[in-house]
Design a protein around this motif. Structure first.
Motif: not given
Ligand code: AMP
Length: 141
Positions: A119, A121-122
């Protein structure tokens, strides 16, 4: 003094319980995982009794690093797999069930093998800058 709690891997190292050993040297022991995710799923453990990777001595870490690619090659050759994951869990929250340093070599055959959730994220520039600084500082200490 070590805070290491005894685990089932101590009993495997001492020979008290049997294992499907595939490799052993002064610092490293490797054997087939009893609950394999795929055929050839192998565990590579330190003989040094530490729960998590960051607690290992440089000597043990170097010994594992030296032999791990060779063990991967052997597992690939033995199983015919061309893809695999090397997994190393630290802490119950990170899915570690046996609290003794170990690496999993898990051949991948289609859907068989390790399933990975990712999962992502940036990474924001401000976060990156702060973490880079902190990690570099921690490496100095
Ligand atoms: P981990 O979640 O990274 O701590 O994984 C521990 C692994 O040890 C699991 O994949 C288990 O199947 C494996 N395991 C536990 N007991 C034994 C045993 N007696 N012989 C071989 N593998 C074992």
């Amino acid at each position: 003094m070590s805070d290491h709690q005894p685990t089932i891997f101590d009993k495997i190292l001492s020979g008290e319980i049997p294992s499907w050993k595939v490799y052993e040297d002064d610092h490293v022991f490797a054997f087939l995982d009893i609950g394999p995710l795929s055929d050839g799923h192998t565990l590579v453990i330190s003989k040094e009794r530490k729960a998590q990777l960051h607690q290992l001595s440089d000597e043990s870490a170097a010994a594992i690093g030296r032999v791990l690619p060779r063990l991967c090659r052997a597992v690939l050759r033995a199983t015919g797999a061309t893809a695999y994951n090397v997994l190393q869990n630290n802490g119950a929250e990170a899915h570690q069930a046996v609290h003794h340093v170990h690496f999993h070599i898990i051949p991948k055959f289609g859907s068989e093998g390790l399933g990975v959730g990712w999962p992502a994220k940036r990474l924001a520039d401000s976060t990156a800058r702060e973490l880079q600084e902190k990690i570099k500082k921690a490496l100095e200490g």
